[in-house]
Scaffold this active site. Structure first.
Site, PDB file in Angstrom:
ATOM      1  N   CYS A 167       0.647  -1.207   0.115  1.00  0.00           N
ATOM      2  CA  CYS A 167       0.075   0.074   0.001  1.00  0.00           C
ATOM      3  C   CYS A 167       0.896   1.170  -0.033  1.00  0.00           C
ATOM      4  O   CYS A 167       1.809   1.644   0.918  1.00  0.00           O
ATOM      5  CB  CYS A 167      -0.727   0.138   1.229  1.00  0.00           C
ATOM      6  SG  CYS A 167      -2.020   1.559   1.287  1.00  0.00           S
ATOM      7  N   LYS A 206       2.266  -9.740  -0.361  1.00  0.00           N
ATOM      8  CA  LYS A 206       2.166  -8.935  -1.478  1.00  0.00           C
ATOM      9  C   LYS A 206       2.998  -7.595  -1.326  1.00  0.00           C
ATOM     10  O   LYS A 206       3.157  -6.948  -0.256  1.00  0.00           O
ATOM     11  CB  LYS A 206       0.526  -8.540  -1.528  1.00  0.00           C
ATOM     12  CG  LYS A 206       0.394  -7.831  -2.956  1.00  0.00           C
ATOM     13  CD  LYS A 206      -1.152  -7.463  -3.208  1.00  0.00           C
ATOM     14  CE  LYS A 206      -1.392  -7.264  -4.500  1.00  0.00           C
ATOM     15  NZ  LYS A 206      -0.921  -5.747  -4.511  1.00  0.00           N
ATOM     16  N   GLY A 291      -7.016  -6.130  -9.439  1.00  0.00           N
ATOM     17  CA  GLY A 291      -7.372  -5.434  -8.531  1.00  0.00           C
ATOM     18  C   GLY A 291      -8.514  -4.384  -9.123  1.00  0.00           C
ATOM     19  O   GLY A 291      -9.466  -4.838  -9.196  1.00  0.00           O
ATOM     20  N   ARG A 292      -8.114  -3.322  -9.542  1.00  0.00           N
ATOM     21  CA  ARG A 292      -9.136  -2.285  -9.968  1.00  0.00           C
ATOM     22  C   ARG A 292      -9.717  -2.695 -11.193  1.00  0.00           C
ATOM     23  O   ARG A 292     -10.873  -2.176 -11.508  1.00  0.00           O
ATOM     24  CB  ARG A 292      -8.414  -1.036 -10.220  1.00  0.00           C
ATOM     25  CG  ARG A 292      -7.449  -0.903 -11.212  1.00  0.00           C
ATOM     26  CD  ARG A 292      -6.618   0.331 -11.456  1.00  0.00           C
ATOM     27  NE  ARG A 292      -5.240   0.352 -12.138  1.00  0.00           N
ATOM     28  CZ  ARG A 292      -4.763   1.285 -12.614  1.00  0.00           C
ATOM     29  NH1 ARG A 292      -5.200   2.383 -12.916  1.00  0.00           N
ATOM     30  NH2 ARG A 292      -3.664   1.153 -13.000  1.00  0.00           N
TER      31      ARG A 292
END
Length: 426
Positions: A167, A206, A291-292
């Site tokens: 992140c 990750k 993901g997105r």
């Protein structure tokens, strides 16, 4: 870039168009310790996105059978939801029946998890039987606290536990969590040891390439993970400094794959089934993480499964988008009712707010979608939102007025102040 908080846009920067490789396909299975992930596709953990409702929605939207591929195209996103106004019926789903092999929770603070009451933990760690296999992702910087949080995850019944080292958000990095730890490999080693000793379920991590281009640590970090007994690694092939901009550098996924024997999951710039197959072809990775693209195109996992099996896949039409949006919003409302009797800190968040949040994703690419987003934004109840969805799509489904869903809504002006992006740590 940093000042913007690394928001995630719905679009990609100059996306590369990949042709389908002649031989490569997304593998039918990858094993993370004793956990079989079938097929080898993973829904990325995303803050504000991958709660239990979205996870179950994706698992069911990904339901796939080679016998169910239509010759004419069109993919029904939820089983038994084939006509306007038809009820949403959830069927029994396992990972062997779904194009999405493994789903992940939102990233959760280890500090918060260790301190919060049992009722509040339910809000962050609730999952249902049809979500297996499912992994919980943690972030933090204290080894003992992360180990305790991992024990809670295991006791709750999750199949895997994952450490977030990716992140880029300032509020997370400022606490030395997420990608902030990429500047301190010895500290990461301590955390690996502590978590590995605390749980018996598969433990994964990750991470990104490194803090910036002058501090690329992904290969060294992957080797450390393997040495400390982790069961798999997932690499988002961008640096922290990149955030979500520019191209993901898949060559580093290939380098990590060559450096370790444990499974390597590739992440970054997978928008289509062709992209997923191309990543496997170019990097040799064992699985792909999306993901997105998932909130923008909830059919992506199903499409990958179709493409792998047949070399073609269905594209959603107007009816499919109507069914998809209505199904998800109805699931949000049902979850809110199911948790209504819990203490306040254990209830689901505001479903109407979630509907407004996802309206920007679900209507991306829909002709006239800005009008629906504005209407949803001004709604005050879940039923009002559903009425607006009904009104918008019924005009487009009337005979002689069937619009092509592939007609792009190019308006960059998100009406009524509706945000164009989500803060997503995937």
């Amino acid at each position: 870039m940093a000042g913007k908080g690394f928001t995630v846009k719905k679009n990609w920067d100059n996306p590369v168009e990949h042709a389908m490789p002649a031989e490569a396909r997304v593998p039918a299975e990858v094993r993370i310790g004793p956990v079989a992930v079938r097929p080898a596709t993973v829904l990325a953990p995303m803050a504000g996105v991958t709660d239990t409702v979205f996870r179950r929605f994706i698992r069911h939207a990904s339901s796939f059978s080679t016998n169910a591929i239509s010759e004419a195209g069109g993919a029904s996103p939820v089983p038994d939801c084939e006509a306007p106004g038809a009820p949403t019926v959830e069927t029994d789903i396992s990972n062997a029946q779904s194009g999405c092999g493994l789903i992940m929770t939102e990233f959760t603070s280890a500090d918060g998890l260790a301190r919060m009451r049992e009722t509040k933990r339910r809000r962050y760690l609730t999952f249902y039987d049809d979500e297996h296999p499912i992994g919980a992702q943690l972030f933090g910087s204290n080894a003992e606290t992360l180990a305790e949080a991992a024990r809670i995850v295991e006791e709750t019944g999750f199949d895997t536990v994952d450490l977030n080292l990716g992140c880029p958000a300032k509020r997370v990095v400022g606490c030395n969590g997420g990608s902030g730890l990429l500047r301190d490999l010895p500290k990461i080693g301590e955390i690996f040891k502590a978590i590995r000793k605390s749980v018996t379920i598969p433990f994964t991590v990750k991470f990104r390439l490194g803090w910036n281009d002058s501090q690329i640590v992904c290969v060294e970090l992957a080797r450390m993970a393997e040495f400390e007994g982790l069961n798999a690694v997932a690499l988002h092939a961008r640096t922290r400094e990149q955030g979500y901009n520019g191209q993901a550098r898949w060559e580093w996924i290939a380098a990590v794959k060559q450096a370790v024997k444990i499974p390597v999951i590739g992440n970054g710039d997978i928008r289509t089934p062709e992209d997923a197959a191309a990543m496997i072809d170019k990097t040799g990775c064992d699985a792909v993480m999306i993901g997105r693209a998932a909130p923008a195109n909830p059919w992506i996992f199903r499409q990958i499964a179709q493409y792998t099996a047949t070399g073609k896949y269905d594209a959603p039409g107007v009816m499919d988008r109507y069914n998809m949006i209505r199904a998800y919003f109805e699931m949000l409302m049902a979850e809110e009712i199911a948790t209504r009797d819990l203490p306040r800190d254990g209830r689901m968040g505001d479903p109407v707010g979630k509907m407004k949040q996802f309206a920007t994703w679900f209507t991306h690419g829909v002709a006239g979608g800005a009008k629906l987003r504005a209407a949803v934004y001004h709604a005050h109840t879940g039923n009002q939102v559903l009425d607006e969805v009904e009104r918008f799509f019924m005009t487009r489904l009337e005979p002689g007025n069937c619009e092509d869903s592939d007609m792009a809504d190019n308006s960059e002006n998100e009406q009524a102040g509706l945000a164009d992006a989500l803060l997503v740590c995937d």
